[in-house]
Design a protein around this motif. Structure first.
Motif, PDB file in Angstrom:
ATOM      1  N   GLY A 291      37.757 -28.933 -83.137  1.00 20.84           N
ATOM      2  CA  GLY A 291      39.008 -27.734 -83.309  1.00 20.84           C
ATOM      3  C   GLY A 291      38.757 -26.908 -84.564  1.00 20.84           C
ATOM      4  N   THR A 292      38.294 -26.553 -85.594  1.00 18.90           N
ATOM      5  CA  THR A 292      37.866 -26.574 -86.556  1.00 18.90           C
ATOM      6  C   THR A 292      36.833 -25.650 -87.201  1.00 18.90           C
ATOM      7  N   TYR A 293      36.843 -24.111 -87.371  1.00 17.13           N
ATOM      8  CA  TYR A 293      35.136 -23.434 -87.397  1.00 17.13           C
ATOM      9  C   TYR A 293      35.623 -23.150 -88.773  1.00 17.13           C
ATOM     10  N   VAL A 294      34.588 -23.408 -90.182  1.00 14.66           N
ATOM     11  CA  VAL A 294      34.335 -22.843 -91.119  1.00 14.66           C
ATOM     12  C   VAL A 294      33.879 -21.895 -91.140  1.00 14.66           C
ATOM     13  N   VAL A 295      34.245 -20.425 -90.965  1.00 16.45           N
ATOM     14  CA  VAL A 295      33.366 -19.541 -91.081  1.00 16.45           C
ATOM     15  C   VAL A 295      32.232 -18.806 -92.459  1.00 16.45           C
ATOM     16  N   GLU A 296      33.691 -18.818 -92.860  1.00 15.90           N
ATOM     17  CA  GLU A 296      32.415 -18.840 -94.963  1.00 15.90           C
ATOM     18  C   GLU A 296      33.411 -19.785 -96.410  1.00 15.90           C
ATOM     19  N   MET A 297      31.979 -19.728 -96.848  1.00 17.33           N
ATOM     20  CA  MET A 297      32.430 -21.099 -98.074  1.00 17.33           C
ATOM     21  C   MET A 297      31.944 -19.985 -99.042  1.00 17.33           C
ATOM     22  N   HIS A 298      32.845 -20.264-100.118  1.00 16.99           N
ATOM     23  CA  HIS A 298      32.085 -19.792-101.376  1.00 16.99           C
ATOM     24  C   HIS A 298      32.497 -21.138-102.823  1.00 16.99           C
ATOM     25  N   VAL A 299      31.435 -21.785-103.403  1.00 19.36           N
ATOM     26  CA  VAL A 299      31.936 -22.654-103.937  1.00 19.36           C
ATOM     27  C   VAL A 299      31.227 -22.208-105.480  1.00 19.36           C
ATOM     28  N   GLU A 300      32.099 -21.820-106.405  1.00 16.75           N
ATOM     29  CA  GLU A 300      32.021 -21.471-107.718  1.00 16.75           C
ATOM     30  C   GLU A 300      32.684 -22.210-108.873  1.00 16.75           C
ATOM     31  N   ASN A 301      31.603 -22.818-109.670  1.00 14.02           N
ATOM     32  CA  ASN A 301      31.958 -23.921-110.887  1.00 14.02           C
ATOM     33  C   ASN A 301      32.748 -24.902-110.256  1.00 14.02           C
ATOM     34  N   ASP A 302      33.412 -24.950-110.340  1.00 13.11           N
ATOM     35  CA  ASP A 302      34.897 -26.350-109.704  1.00 13.11           C
ATOM     36  C   ASP A 302      35.249 -25.306-108.599  1.00 13.11           C
ATOM     37  N   ARG A 303      35.532 -24.572-108.223  1.00 15.46           N
ATOM     38  CA  ARG A 303      36.550 -23.680-107.450  1.00 15.46           C
ATOM     39  C   ARG A 303      35.997 -23.723-106.017  1.00 15.46           C
ATOM     40  N   LEU A 304      36.625 -24.482-104.792  1.00 15.85           N
ATOM     41  CA  LEU A 304      36.338 -23.937-104.038  1.00 15.85           C
ATOM     42  C   LEU A 304      36.738 -22.644-103.035  1.00 15.85           C
ATOM     43  N   GLN A 305      36.618 -22.104-101.580  1.00 15.23           N
ATOM     44  CA  GLN A 305      37.333 -21.251-101.018  1.00 15.23           C
ATOM     45  C   GLN A 305      36.598 -21.603 -99.785  1.00 15.23           C
ATOM     46  N   ILE A 306      37.264 -21.572 -98.214  1.00 19.33           N
ATOM     47  CA  ILE A 306      36.804 -21.823 -97.310  1.00 19.33           C
ATOM     48  C   ILE A 306      37.876 -20.352 -96.384  1.00 19.33           C
ATOM     49  N   SER A 307      37.725 -20.348 -95.248  1.00 18.12           N
ATOM     50  CA  SER A 307      37.793 -18.849 -94.543  1.00 18.12           C
ATOM     51  C   SER A 307      37.611 -19.798 -93.419  1.00 18.12           C
ATOM     52  N   GLY A 308      38.357 -19.199 -92.003  1.00 18.97           N
ATOM     53  CA  GLY A 308      38.262 -20.019 -90.555  1.00 18.97           C
ATOM     54  C   GLY A 308      38.939 -20.026 -89.626  1.00 18.97           C
ATOM     55  N   LEU A 309      38.628 -20.874 -88.736  1.00 19.24           N
ATOM     56  CA  LEU A 309      40.082 -20.608 -87.705  1.00 19.24           C
ATOM     57  C   LEU A 309      40.156 -22.305 -87.369  1.00 19.24           C
ATOM     58  N   THR A 310      41.516 -22.418 -87.103  1.00 19.04           N
ATOM     59  CA  THR A 310      41.965 -23.486 -86.306  1.00 19.04           C
ATOM     60  C   THR A 310      43.640 -23.642 -85.618  1.00 19.04           C
ATOM     61  N   GLN A 311      43.730 -24.665 -85.568  1.00 21.74           N
ATOM     62  CA  GLN A 311      45.204 -24.649 -84.443  1.00 21.74           C
ATOM     63  C   GLN A 311      46.163 -25.533 -85.119  1.00 21.74           C
ATOM     64  N   ASP A 312      46.220 -25.423 -86.834  1.00 21.92           N
ATOM     65  CA  ASP A 312      47.575 -26.152 -87.236  1.00 21.92           C
ATOM     66  C   ASP A 312      46.745 -25.757 -88.945  1.00 21.92           C
ATOM     67  N   ALA A 313      46.886 -24.932 -89.446  1.00 20.90           N
ATOM     68  CA  ALA A 313      46.573 -24.277 -90.564  1.00 20.90           C
ATOM     69  C   ALA A 313      47.533 -25.237 -91.485  1.00 20.90           C
ATOM     70  N   PRO A 314      48.836 -25.402 -91.360  1.00 25.17           N
ATOM     71  CA  PRO A 314      49.241 -25.995 -92.715  1.00 25.17           C
ATOM     72  C   PRO A 314      48.736 -27.715 -92.303  1.00 25.17           C
ATOM     73  N   ALA A 315      48.103 -28.372 -90.990  1.00 24.49           N
ATOM     74  CA  ALA A 315      47.371 -29.649 -91.993  1.00 24.49           C
ATOM     75  C   ALA A 315      46.480 -29.791 -92.118  1.00 24.49           C
ATOM     76  N   LEU A 316      45.962 -28.616 -92.527  1.00 27.13           N
ATOM     77  CA  LEU A 316      44.070 -28.504 -93.479  1.00 27.13           C
ATOM     78  C   LEU A 316      44.622 -28.662 -95.038  1.00 27.13           C
ATOM     79  N   ILE A 317      45.863 -28.536 -95.017  1.00 24.86           N
ATOM     80  CA  ILE A 317      46.320 -28.213 -96.688  1.00 24.86           C
ATOM     81  C   ILE A 317      46.158 -29.944 -96.948  1.00 24.86           C
TER      82      ILE A 317
END
Length: 360
Positions: A291-317
């Motif tokens: 039920g979690t969908y990643v729309v964008e993902m960026h990897v630069e050196n040791d840094r990861l950024q993802i964005s998308g849709l989910t039912q419970d965003a704090p649980a992803l952390i």
């Protein structure tokens, strides 16, 4: 340009906070009169003195309540000399009538409490009939309701209170606070605007602006000194770099085998410590729930950024932090919920650990 704007905005907020603290001390020492302004009609307001300096109160009684039309060309002309003397340097508290205020009850997930201000600012055009630059608004303190929080939004068009701001400036008021009557559910009053018009400590000018100009002058002087130091030391730095380059070339010529071995080791180390994007994507696919969908993902050196849709965003952390491949997971933008979407739109940033082994 964005970095410059962010620095200027931060400096403005900081100097305003310092100026507010200084003005608060000055208010206690100077004991400025406090005047209540009730906006009970569209065309007029009623002025009543809430408190005045004790020294003045012993000399003469307080002026009687006065009614003026702030939209008139010279509204201050309708005030008596006693009122004009009282208003100069006073603190005005303007109460807007309930019919002049748009009230909206709001409801958010409890996890969104740290991002409420940004979420409301981005949705003010949907919550009210006005754009962000056309409205003054404020919110009550959030109230916990189960796993959600409730609050009340009070908004009014800026054009409605513009005559009141002009009147306060014309009579020489020092501070201005505008509150809205919203009923008893949220304490009756919500503050929608607050500003310092002038300061006796800064010669009638905005103390925050004076502090800001002072700090900018210090920063400009420091920058000039740094540039001068850089220009003077530029020649020596260039000579040092040339000498270091010559030493590097001599070492490479004298020990080619050792240099080749070192280069191979460096490449091997980089290969082992640099995570591949496909490994990152594979790891995310294992730890993210259905039920979690990643729309964008960026990897630069040791840094990861993802964005998308989910039912419970704090649980992803929590899920990302539990994985040995990632650490320091946090939101780098507010979590929002848009009408028509099945979940919450999240923006998460995390650090990619160097080792990607069999622990996944």
């Amino acid at each position: 340009m964005k970095l410059t704007e962010a620095i200027e905005r931060g400096l403005t907020v900081w100097t305003a906070s310092v100026a507010t603290a200084i003005e608060a001390v000055a208010d206690r020492l100077l004991r400025r009169p406090q005047v209540l302004v009730r906006h009970d009609r569209t065309e007029s307001v009623v002025l009543t003195i809430q408190a005045q300096p004790k020294a003045k109160a012993k000399v003469k009684p307080m002026p009687a309540p006065a009614r003026v039309n702030p939209a008139a060309g010279a509204a201050q002309a309708g005030l008596s000399p006693d009122w004009l003397r009282t208003l100069r340097g006073a603190a005005l508290e303007i109460h807007l009538a309930a019919e002049s205020v748009l009230v909206r009850p709001l409801d958010f997930p409890k996890q969104a409490e740290p991002f409420l201000d940004g979420m409301i600012r981005t949705q003010i055009g949907r919550l009210t009939p006005w754009n962000l630059d056309q409205v003054l608004y404020g919110c009550s303190a959030p109230r916990a309701v189960g796993d959600r929080i409730a609050l009340t939004l009070a908004a009014t068009p800026r054009a409605l209170v513009q005559p009141l701001l002009a009147l306060a400036d014309q009579v020489g008021a020092a501070r201005l606070v505008i509150t809205a009557d919203v009923g008893s559910a949220d304490g009756g009053q919500i503050q929608i605007f607050k500003t310092s018009l002038r300061s006796s400590l800064a010669g009638g000018r905005d103390l925050g602006r004076v502090l800001k100009l002072g700090w900018l002058s210090v920063a400009a002087t420091t920058a000039v000194l740094l540039i001068a130091t850089t220009l003077i030391g530029g020649y020596l730095d260039g000579e040092l770099e040339d000498a270091q380059a010559q030493v590097t070339r001599l070492r490479a010529a004298l020990r080619p085998a050792m240099g080749a071995t070192a280069a191979d080791g460096l490449l091997a180390k980089r290969k082992q410590t640099s995570p591949a994007s496909v490994i990152v994507l594979d790891t995310l696919s294992k730890i993210l729930p259905d039920g979690t969908y990643v729309v964008e993902m960026h990897v630069e050196n040791d840094r990861l950024q993802i964005s998308g849709l989910t039912q419970d965003a704090p649980a992803l952390i929590r899920l990302i932090e539990q994985s040995p491949q990632f650490s320091r997971a946090t939101f780098y933008a507010p979590t929002t919920r848009t009408a028509g979407e099945a979940g919450e739109r999240f923006h998460i940033e995390a650090r990619i650990n160097a080792y990607f082994g069999d622990r996944a």
